[in-house]
Each structure stands twice: as structure tokens, then as C-alpha cells.
Design a protein around this motif. Sequence first.
Motif, short mmCIF file in Angstrom:
data_model
loop_
_atom_site.label_atom_id
_atom_site.label_comp_id
_atom_site.label_asym_id
_atom_site.label_seq_id
_atom_site.Cartn_x
_atom_site.Cartn_y
_atom_site.Cartn_z
N ARG A 1 0.84 -1.21 0.00
CA ARG A 1 0.00 0.00 0.00
C ARG A 1 0.87 1.26 0.00
NH1 ARG A 1 -4.12 -2.99 3.55
NH2 ARG A 1 -5.86 -3.29 2.10
N THR B 1 -2.92 -1.46 -5.22
CA THR B 1 -4.28 -1.81 -4.79
C THR B 1 -4.21 -3.19 -4.15
OG1 THR B 1 -5.30 -0.55 -6.58
CG2 THR B 1 -6.63 -2.29 -5.56
N LEU C 1 -6.26 -6.39 -2.35
CA LEU C 1 -7.49 -7.11 -2.08
C LEU C 1 -7.14 -8.33 -1.23
CD1 LEU C 1 -9.00 -7.16 -5.70
CD2 LEU C 1 -9.32 -5.42 -3.94
N SER D 1 -14.00 -5.24 -1.17
CA SER D 1 -13.18 -4.04 -1.02
C SER D 1 -13.71 -2.92 -1.90
CB SER D 1 -11.73 -4.34 -1.41
OG SER D 1 -10.99 -3.15 -1.54
N ASP E 1 -12.06 -0.82 -3.38
CA ASP E 1 -11.15 -0.66 -4.52
C ASP E 1 -11.59 -1.47 -5.73
OD1 ASP E 1 -9.42 1.04 -3.15
OD2 ASP E 1 -8.30 -0.64 -2.28
N LEU F 1 -7.64 -3.45 -12.85
CA LEU F 1 -7.08 -2.79 -11.66
C LEU F 1 -5.59 -2.50 -11.86
CD1 LEU F 1 -8.78 -4.83 -8.79
CD2 LEU F 1 -9.39 -2.53 -9.58
N ARG G 1 -4.46 0.56 -13.66
CA ARG G 1 -4.50 1.81 -12.89
C ARG G 1 -3.37 1.87 -11.87
NH1 ARG G 1 -10.42 0.87 -12.68
NH2 ARG G 1 -10.22 0.28 -10.50
N ALA G 2 -3.10 0.73 -11.25
CA ALA G 2 -2.05 0.67 -10.23
C ALA G 2 -1.66 -0.79 -10.04
CB ALA G 2 -2.55 1.25 -8.90
N THR H 1 -1.34 -4.29 -8.44
CA THR H 1 -2.41 -4.90 -7.63
C THR H 1 -1.92 -6.17 -6.96
OG1 THR H 1 -4.12 -3.98 -9.08
CG2 THR H 1 -4.73 -5.89 -7.74
#
Length: 952
Positions: free
Chosen positions: A57, A62, A64, A86, A88, A134, A137-138, A140
Motif C-alpha cells: 500500500r 491496490t 485485495l 473491497s 477498490d 485494476l 491503474r495501479a 495490484t
Amino acid sequence: MVGRKTQNGLVGRALQLDRLSRVLDAAVGRMAGVALVGGDAGIGKTRIVRELTAIARERGFTVLVGQCAELGDALPYLPLADALRSPDAAAALESRPVLRRLLPGADTGGSDALSGALAQQRLFGATLGLLGELADRAPTMMVFEDLHWADHSTRDLLVFLTRMLQRERVVLVGTYRTDDLHRRHPLRPVLAELQRLPLVVPVELPPLDDDAMATHLTALGGGNAGLIGGVVGRAGGNPFFAEELLQAGASGDRLPATLADLLMARVEGLSDTAQQVLRVAAVAGRRVDHNVLRAVAGLADGPLEEALREIVSRGLLTVDQHIGYDFRHALLQEAVYDDLLPGERTRLHMEFAALLTASGGRAAELAHHYSAAHDVRGALITSLEAGRRAVGMGAPAEAHRHFDRALEVWEQVPDAEAITATTRIRLILDSAAAAADSGDNHRAIAHLRRLRQIVTEPQLVAETNERLAWYQADGDDFAGMAEVAETAVKAVDQGPETPMLARALATHARTLWAVDRIDDAREAADRALAVARRTGSADAETVALVSLGLLQEALGDLDRAEELLSMAAAKTSGSLSGHLRAQFSLARLQYERGDLDAAAKSTELGLQVARENGLMWSTFGTDLRFLRYLISFADGDWDAAEKRAAMFGVRVGTPPEALLSSFALFVEVGRGRPVAAERLRWLEPFWGADDLVTYMARGMAAELALWRGDPHEALGHVDAVVAVQQPHDSGLIRISATGLAALADLPPGDPARARGAEFAERARYAATHGPVGARTGLGPEGQGWLARAEAEWHRLNGTATPEVWERALAAFEGGYVYEQARIRRRLAETLLERGDRDRARAEWEKAVAVADHLGAAPLRQALDLLGRRARFTVHESAEPEAASVLDALTGREREVLAQVAAGRSNREIGERLFISQKTASVHVSNILAKLGATTRTQAAAIAHQEGVTAAD
């Protein structure tokens, strides 16, 4: 290692945390990873993963997290559903209803609902897509805690994701108890399979050594040196046991002999009300909802909250984020549950069952509580419902398990048929279907073999035997298969025609074909088609049309085969699997017939169906994408082909992955991509273990060796492929052509050149002989490679003419632009030898244009060399380009020349270039001949004049 308190608060785990952190590093660099963290209960798996989660983090991941539960074997995809709660994941879930259905309170049905294997394949694809979205975007990370409790479908999902993830910014982390994995534990084979895969990093947590344990206990601020020393000696390196011992010792309590006694001593220190609440919570499992706990405990809010505050303050329960409570450790929940009296346990399970029934709880959870409460009536009803819901969720293994549990208690419930609205026979059929959908054909077949001994009603006899024969065919269990299918036909062949008869006939045709009763198979398929049409059975009609189409293809009537498969693909049936199978079969046939435009259209239609139904990762969805790759390659759209090949992972660990990976070599070798060598290194362990992988990978390795100027290496690959092929295999035509090309590239006088007749005859035999007699048809590609083999045979023997190469060129017409360009290169050479410079230049320019369009760098380099020799340039200029004396050398020969120039012997050259001393000697001889040099010293002097030097 020496124990110390690290900045992250962990002691004695720096090495393991560093390994896990490196998986995060790789994911940031677009290299997916999987970490499997194992260790005994209480050893610190959750703690180290919690630290890893914090690090992730902090680095912008992200995260999960999903938790398996001890009853998770009955609850499909429990950790996935937990992780998807989550926030997210909320946005990515919007477009994936199949995943939204996993969340609590969601409807498992829907207008787009599937069942069985297709539903599972859709869910797997949706999960992969969600992680990919996901990760766009970032980076994971998804965590699966306590995999030793995971359900079958979750284990399958983890294997699927591990195989499919390659270049995504995704990390999967799983934890499991090693001390729970007895010899037959279902996670054991999964771990063995996963740990063979290249992106998996196993991390084993050993007991802490004495120094690390002492440091850890000191950091907790507990006790004097004497107490800590005693705890270290008792704890056996287990941090959780040590912490409990330390707390008990600090309180002045006697230290119990076992961890369970120690934990129960802490529980017994609670008030009576708090103990009652904790016992109720233990029956719920590792986690319990507050409202459920209040209802079952039967306490008013005041006393309940006071008891919970006491329990939480003692660190036995923790407050979770979903208005409920978690046991601090699973071992604590197990100790409290195991301490319950039998009657107390049964009563509490019954209270949970009654409460969840009234509130509409999940059927699988209800089945668990009713079974534990020994309520066979409730267990039957809820197990059946749980099985049906599992089918709809795409969890066939769990469906099979629930159906079998219902069967176990069926005889104990007098009015079972009345309360379930089904029969025992129908339940057995449903259980067998679920077992087959989960891949367990052996169990499905066992169910149906027992069932066929007791069924007497004709429709059920037909259905039982038809399904049995179908599953036998799927599992290559051919013993008695055709006779079983015939029994199905006879059971319903006396009365009016029905869809069941059509289905039985179609399955009978399939089984007859599998045992080489070709004429009988065609007769059964013809009749199946007629009955299906008369009874309006679209599914059976599609199966019959596909069976007939494949039969006609095998018999050589390709026009009729394509007509039948076109009809099958055009049918609208209730079976998506059948429709996709028909579409793929049609597209494959069109491709093999050389009709690339039609094959592309058929493939796109199939992919549209797969895409619209979320089945791009289903069996036929994957097959259609793979076929579209081949069409793009053959048709010259290499940019699209290379983009599609991105799903063919380089780092492979299983034969199916290796096969898919090997096809990417077409474009990578053709374009001269460095990744081809890396891919071949990963594929090498599968050479010889899988015949098709050997054919594909080593065949392309031979072509790569030829481009590098190493015909001896190419011949080694060709011989390895030939060794695993049958004499009638059509693939021998292409590999024989490659072998002949390698022989032709050898220098005159090389004894291996005498093998030409062997390769030529092998190609001719495979072109004219099939598995059961004369070959009745050879597609355009096969004809092209046969003509290429004949042309290479003439090149080897010095008898090649332009007409020979023109025949090969004509055979590849209608597509296969790369093969045409390669042939034009040889045609241009032959025309130059004839003195026909203008025609040679025309063929050379056409080949150059194609090589440039494709980005085929090795071919372009070979054409450049030919052009310099012939004084050709792409655009005419006043001055012809000067030729280099080194132009006649291959890339490998230039590498060897550089080593010669450095004064190295043949043995030293072999060691540096990873070739044998004999191969190095052959290269040196070729170099001397091409340069007109009589000694190595003369060759070295020429190399220095041309600026050739060896890298250190």
C-alpha cells in the motif's frame, strides 16, 4: 539468522520478507508474480503478509484480501467474494455481473446466467479481466489467506490465474498451514503443480531461533529474563504459542503443557457470559456477524456488549470492518469449538441453521449447520439447493460435493422426493454432470456405471447410457464405450422419435468414430441429423452436423465437410459450448484449406459470441483466439499476430502452456526477436515430454538456427522432431523441407548432405499416406511445403531450376505471404545463376517489399546480402553499392571469424559460443572457403581489415 527487531516490527523474518518484497518489485516492472507462504499454525504467516500488505500500500498497490474459512470447502469462491467486498474493486465490478453475484445478498441467476464448466470459465475470465483492469491503474496484490481450507473452485481459480498472468502488474499471495497438509490433502497436488511454474515464489516460514524469539518477546515488553528464557524453551520457535505463554506467565498462571490447554486457560478466565458468547462465536467459524451472534446468544444488547468488550479487551476477538468479529487466530477458534460438549455443539449448530433459514442465509452455510446438527431433513433440502446454486455460480466441484451429500442422507428422509421435487436418479445424474464439468470424469463415470444397473425406465436408460458414453469419450475411456452408446439408442428407438433419440444417435456416432468404425459412424450421424431436425432438437442437430462435418473431412470430401460445418455454425441452439465448437471447427477447416479470408470471418464471428458471453478464456474462446493468430500470421498481418501472441506466456510450466507458447515463435523467429531465444529456453524442458510441443518448438528452433547460419544445429532439431512423429503425420512434410534446407546450406563435401534422399522420401510418403491408407486430400499449406521440399531437394543436389521454385511459389498462392517471400529469394538466386538478371531483380524486389511489410528482419538481411552480391538496390542509384568481402558469411560465421581473429582455437571458440568443437571446425572451414583464405592467419587479417573484432 540473528534475531533483531526490524523497522517493520518483524523479528527473524527479514530474509523471507525480502523475498516477498522482490515479487512486488517484479510486478511494478510488469512481471506478474505469485508467492506461496507456508508454515505451521501460529508461525506468523498472517503477520508477515500483513507487513507485506502495508509495504504494498505504501508503494501504491491496490490490495485485495480474501479469507478462506474452515467450512469454505462448501462455499464456492469464498475468499474471492471476500476480496471483492473491497471498495477498490467496486468500479471494476460494475461491468462484471458474474463476479457481482458472488457478493452477499446477490442473485445467482440473471438473464446471462450459464451453468457448469462454461460458467466457471466465464468467472475465471472475469476475474483475470478485473485484475488486469485494476493493474492498468495501479499495481495490484490479491491475498488468499488459509488456502488449506480453500474450496475446489478457488484452488482451480488460483491455478488458472497463476498460469495466465504474465506481464500484468499483479501479485497473488497465498498462505497455508504445512502441518495441516496430510498425504491426501487436496491442496498438496495444487502446491506441487504451482511450485513448478516459473512465476511462483515459495516462502517457507521456519520456527524462530532462540535469539530471534527472545528479541521478539522482549519487544513485546513482557517479563523478566528468566520468564522469557523459560518461554523460549517451551515455545519451539512458534511466535503465537510464545506470546500466549508469555501472557500466561506474566499473569502468574501455571504454564499448561499444550497450546490448546493454554488457550482454553485464557478463555476460562473470562466471565461466564463472555465464555458463552465466545462458544457461540466459535460455532459460526473464524468470523461472525454481530446481529447473528446476538440472536443465537440470546442476550440483550447490554449484557452482550459488556461480554464482547471483555473478550475484545483480552485480545481473543478483534473487530472486523464488516460489523462483526474475527477470532484473533484460527487456533483459538478451533480450541474453543473442540472444547464444546457434543450436545452443546449440536444445539448451537441447529440454532444457527434456524436463524439463517429465517433470514435467507446462504444455502451452503445452511447445509453445513444442518449437517453438523444431524438434521438429515434440513441437510437434504439445503444441500440440494446449495448444489444448484453452485452450478449457477460456476463451481461444479462444489455442486458435485453438495449433491453427493444430499445422496448420502436421501434414504434417511422418508418423503425425500416430495420435499425436494426431484428423484434420487435425477440427483445422481446431476451429480455426475457436475463431476464431469469439474474435470472429474472418473467420478462421473463411476456414478453412471452404478446407476445404469438400477434404471429401467427407457428415457432414463437412454439418458444414463448416453451421458456415460459421452464422458467415456471425453476421458479416452474407450472400453465398451460404443456398446454403451448403442444401449442408449436402443432404449428409445422403439417408440416415437424424440430429442433424446437424436442425442443418443449423435453420441453413438461420436463413439463409433473414436473406435474407427467409420461407415457405422457416418450412418449414425446421418440418422441423428434427420431425427434432430424432425424433433426440433437444435442441440442434437448441431452435434450431428459437426460430427458429420469432421467425418467428411477425414474421408477427404472437404467441400461437403465445409458445407456441414457451415450449417452447424449457423444454427442457433441453447448450447453455447456446441455453438462455439461448430464455429471453431468451421474456421479451422477453412484455414487448413487455405481460404484465409473466410477463416478470418468465421473466427471473428466465434470470437464475437465468446466476447458477448464473457467466454474469451473458455476452451473454445482460447482456441479461436489462437486460430486468429495463425490466420494473421499466414495472411501477413504480423502486427496483429504479435499483439495476439502477447497472451502466449514466455515463462511456462505445463505442457498446455508450452504448446501455446511455442506458436508465438512463428512471428518471433520471423521477425528476429531476441525473446525467441528466451522462449526456447523455457520450452526446452518440454522437448521430448510432449510430442506436439517438440514438433512446434524444435521445428521453429531449426528455422532460427538456419537464420543464424548453423545448419548442423538445425539438423539436430529436425531429427528430434522426426523421432516423435509417425510416418504418415502431415507435419513431417514441413519438417522434412526444413531438414533439406539445412542440408543444402552445408558446405560441399559434408557427409550429412548424403541424407537428402531420406528427407525427400519422408516428405513424399507423408503427403500420400494417411493413418488408414492413402491420403485423400492435402490442404494448400501442405501442398506448398511439399513443393518447397522438392525445391530444397533440387537445391541440395545442384539441380534447382526457376521452374522448380515457381511451382513452390504457385503452391503457396492465396495467402502465406511470408513463405512466398522466402521462396522468391531462392527463385531470384536461381534466376541469377541462369543469367536472367531482370526477372531475378523483379522477384527480389517483391520479396524485399514483403519482408519490409512484415518486419521480417532475418529475411531482409538475407535479401540485402543477395542484393549486394547482385548489385541490386531497392531504388536505383548512379553508383552501385560496394560489396563487402564478408557479405558471403552468415551471422554465425561472422561470430566465429571474430574469435579466429582473436587467435582462439576451435575448442575455445566452442566454449565461448556454446557450440561443439566439431561445429566450430566446420564453421572455420566454411569461412576459409568463402573468403578465399588458405590459413587461419589470412582469415584473421581479412577480419581486421574489415573491422571485425571479438567482444570479451
